[in-house]
Design a protein around this motif. Sequence first.
Motif, mmCIF file in Angstrom:
data_model
loop_
_atom_site.group_PDB
_atom_site.id
_atom_site.type_symbol
_atom_site.label_atom_id
_atom_site.label_comp_id
_atom_site.label_asym_id
_atom_site.label_seq_id
_atom_site.Cartn_x
_atom_site.Cartn_y
_atom_site.Cartn_z
ATOM 1 N N TYR A 100 0.862 -1.183 0.000
ATOM 2 C CA TYR A 100 0.000 0.000 0.000
ATOM 3 C C TYR A 100 0.897 1.231 0.000
ATOM 4 C CZ TYR A 100 -3.815 -3.169 0.917
ATOM 5 O OH TYR A 100 -4.735 -4.182 0.804
ATOM 6 N N ARG A 102 0.456 4.427 -0.161
ATOM 7 C CA ARG A 102 0.193 5.640 0.621
ATOM 8 C C ARG A 102 0.332 5.416 2.122
ATOM 9 N NH1 ARG A 102 -5.126 8.276 -2.207
ATOM 10 N NH2 ARG A 102 -4.206 8.754 -4.224
ATOM 11 N N LEU A 103 0.529 4.172 2.496
ATOM 12 C CA LEU A 103 0.760 3.901 3.928
ATOM 13 C C LEU A 103 2.264 3.808 4.178
ATOM 14 C CD1 LEU A 103 -1.877 1.157 4.851
ATOM 15 C CD2 LEU A 103 -1.986 3.597 5.345
ATOM 16 N N ASP A 107 2.843 0.777 8.805
ATOM 17 C CA ASP A 107 1.403 0.507 8.689
ATOM 18 C C ASP A 107 1.139 -0.679 7.771
ATOM 19 O OD1 ASP A 107 0.531 2.377 10.468
ATOM 20 O OD2 ASP A 107 0.149 3.940 8.984
ATOM 21 N N TYR A 111 -0.881 -3.901 9.069
ATOM 22 C CA TYR A 111 -2.055 -4.392 8.342
ATOM 23 C C TYR A 111 -1.933 -5.896 8.090
ATOM 24 C CZ TYR A 111 -5.763 -4.343 4.793
ATOM 25 O OH TYR A 111 -6.913 -4.580 4.086
ATOM 26 N N ARG A 143 6.349 6.913 4.047
ATOM 27 C CA ARG A 143 5.386 6.274 3.142
ATOM 28 C C ARG A 143 6.106 5.408 2.114
ATOM 29 N NH1 ARG A 143 0.774 10.440 1.136
ATOM 30 N NH2 ARG A 143 0.447 11.508 3.108
ATOM 31 N N GLN B 14 -7.349 1.334 6.513
ATOM 32 C CA GLN B 14 -7.948 1.630 5.202
ATOM 33 C C GLN B 14 -8.424 3.081 5.146
ATOM 34 O OE1 GLN B 14 -8.335 0.071 2.327
ATOM 35 N NE2 GLN B 14 -7.544 -1.945 2.824
ATOM 36 N N LYS B 16 -7.120 5.521 6.823
ATOM 37 C CA LYS B 16 -5.886 6.299 6.742
ATOM 38 C C LYS B 16 -5.401 6.353 5.285
ATOM 39 C CE LYS B 16 -1.839 6.318 9.743
ATOM 40 N NZ LYS B 16 -1.067 5.526 10.693
ATOM 41 N N LEU B 17 -5.455 5.187 4.652
ATOM 42 C CA LEU B 17 -5.022 5.056 3.256
ATOM 43 C C LEU B 17 -5.845 5.959 2.340
ATOM 44 C CD1 LEU B 17 -3.345 3.094 1.316
ATOM 45 C CD2 LEU B 17 -5.398 1.726 1.220
ATOM 46 N N ARG B 20 -5.328 10.023 2.733
ATOM 47 C CA ARG B 20 -3.997 10.595 2.551
ATOM 48 C C ARG B 20 -3.920 11.627 1.437
ATOM 49 N NH1 ARG B 20 0.210 7.654 5.226
ATOM 50 N NH2 ARG B 20 -0.438 7.976 7.364
ATOM 51 N N SER B 21 -4.810 11.481 0.444
ATOM 52 C CA SER B 21 -4.722 12.408 -0.682
ATOM 53 C C SER B 21 -5.629 13.610 -0.435
ATOM 54 C CB SER B 21 -5.120 11.672 -1.970
ATOM 55 O OG SER B 21 -5.444 12.607 -2.960
ATOM 56 N N ASP B 24 -8.248 13.884 -3.259
ATOM 57 C CA ASP B 24 -9.395 12.973 -3.109
ATOM 58 C C ASP B 24 -10.323 13.469 -2.012
ATOM 59 O OD1 ASP B 24 -8.415 11.404 -5.052
ATOM 60 O OD2 ASP B 24 -7.763 9.747 -3.776
#
Lengths: 322, 257
Positions: A100, A102-103, A107, A111, A143, B14, B16-17, B20-21, B24
Amino acid sequence: MGVIEADAVTRVFRSSKGLLRRTSAEIPAVRGVSFAVQRGELFGLLGPNGAGKTTTIKMLITLLLPTSGRLRVLGYDVVAQPRQVRRRVGYVFGGDRGLYERLSGLDNLRYFAELYAVPPREQRARIGELLELVGLAGRERERVEGYSRGMRQRLHIARGLLHRPDVLFLDEPSIGLDPVGARELRAAVKTLVDNGTTVLLTTHYMFEADELCDRIAVLAKGQIVATGTPADLKRRVTGGNVVEVEVFGVPDGVLGRIQALPGIRSALIEERGQAQLLTVRVAPGAEVIQPVLGCLDGTRVGRFVTREPTLEDAYVELVTQA
Amino acid sequence: MRLVRLVAVTWWLQLKLRSRSAFDGLLSLLWPLGFASTVFLMYRQRDPGAVLLSASLGASVMGVWSATSTTAASALQMERRQGTLELLVAAPTPFPYLVFPVTLSMATIGAYSMATTLLFGRFVFGIPIVVRHPVAFVGSIAVTVLAIGMLGFLLAIGSVRYRTAWALGSALEMPVWLICGFLVPLAQLPGWVRPVAWLLAPTWGMAAIRSAATGVGNPLLDLTACGLLAIGYGLIGALLSRRLLDAARTRATLALT
């Protein structure tokens, strides 16, 4: 009983196209593959692209169902008992995907620790231990999108080891790693095997397979064409010497004449920048240097080496004969 | 206990994911606000009273549905594209337990846009937020968000087997606005639409939120229907997921290659 057992396994992919007149095609990816891997062994699957290595691994980790045959991991049938298999195996593949972005690295590991049911009280310590092992300690809060390829690959390995798997499947794990990173990876894999983990590895790098694997199966066109230790394969296939000749501008037809010489098992030419490398595999006892040079009469010849066969020579010969 | 922790941790990560943008995040606010403005302007011409509050609530639930329907259906396609879908399936945790937090995180973002829509209506269009039963109102919102998350889960499960099933979410986005009575009361829709609406949990959730806000009707009954349908979606999704996963393992649709 082997930790991994494959018995006459086949896998056929079916594809169809067309809206009104639908046509379908069957592509056999794995054809009657059988092998067994013992506990604590590091077993290599080698083969060119499309040979069926990844398909075999995906069947073993329960992501694909075999079309026929039987696959067992730690005594569990991968079709009938997928959850038991999933609890005990780890899977690491090469490349940029599978994380992932963006994590943070931390994290990502949190997960997957949840997904793999790592007990909550152990998670923090286990993640810390793995970050140390793969050399990402101190970078875990960044990240993943900012990670280099090598860092991502190391994070993949940490992810695959979170739940202390008994069997680890490594599908081209060193792809894209720099030489230092690849060396560290090989050292980490050796440590795992020394600690009792059974590893099934696929790789395109022959020196990696030669250095790491206890035994190797060579796959070509979905079938196993040879199995044995790296030393066995080298002996079985070549048994003679290899002659390498650096040449410049070989005319058409010369390669055919060399291949037809008595005592030549195979010959091929690869482009190496402005030069070409002619590699000739010679049958035991055959004297071919003068006849080969005779065929190259009129062609500029550079470096000339006679050497012992490597695993790569054995591999090339096996897959080209398949 | 393990299940609660699993859902909580994966939902949080999820969320958090998805948060992040900044782009969005802004879109998830602007998109429902655009539609809400249209609704407010339409209704302001007709009736400035209670109907406007009802429209404001409808517009806010539209945001939750929009944030969940399109993204839930494409969520697993995104997992497939980034190579994580295979890892989710290869994990020993049953797959539905992993998909539900994903869609719940989307519904949570929808709840965020819901609050913004209500505040937007209050401060830009002067629609008062009068709530007769605050506890029932909050409860109705929570159950509706959960139920929409569950419906999103059902949509998401389909895309495990069918790579193009993500398009379904976009196709359903606007019909559900109408069928579930977000914009116009169910009574004004043709008779044949009503049985379809009764099978959709957002219909009951919307009715419960409106009842709790206006004090007309019993929100508990609507809430119970909404909750039961959500449980039904969960069970159907769980059963379907086993069959669809087996089909995906046979047809090799978990990866892009």
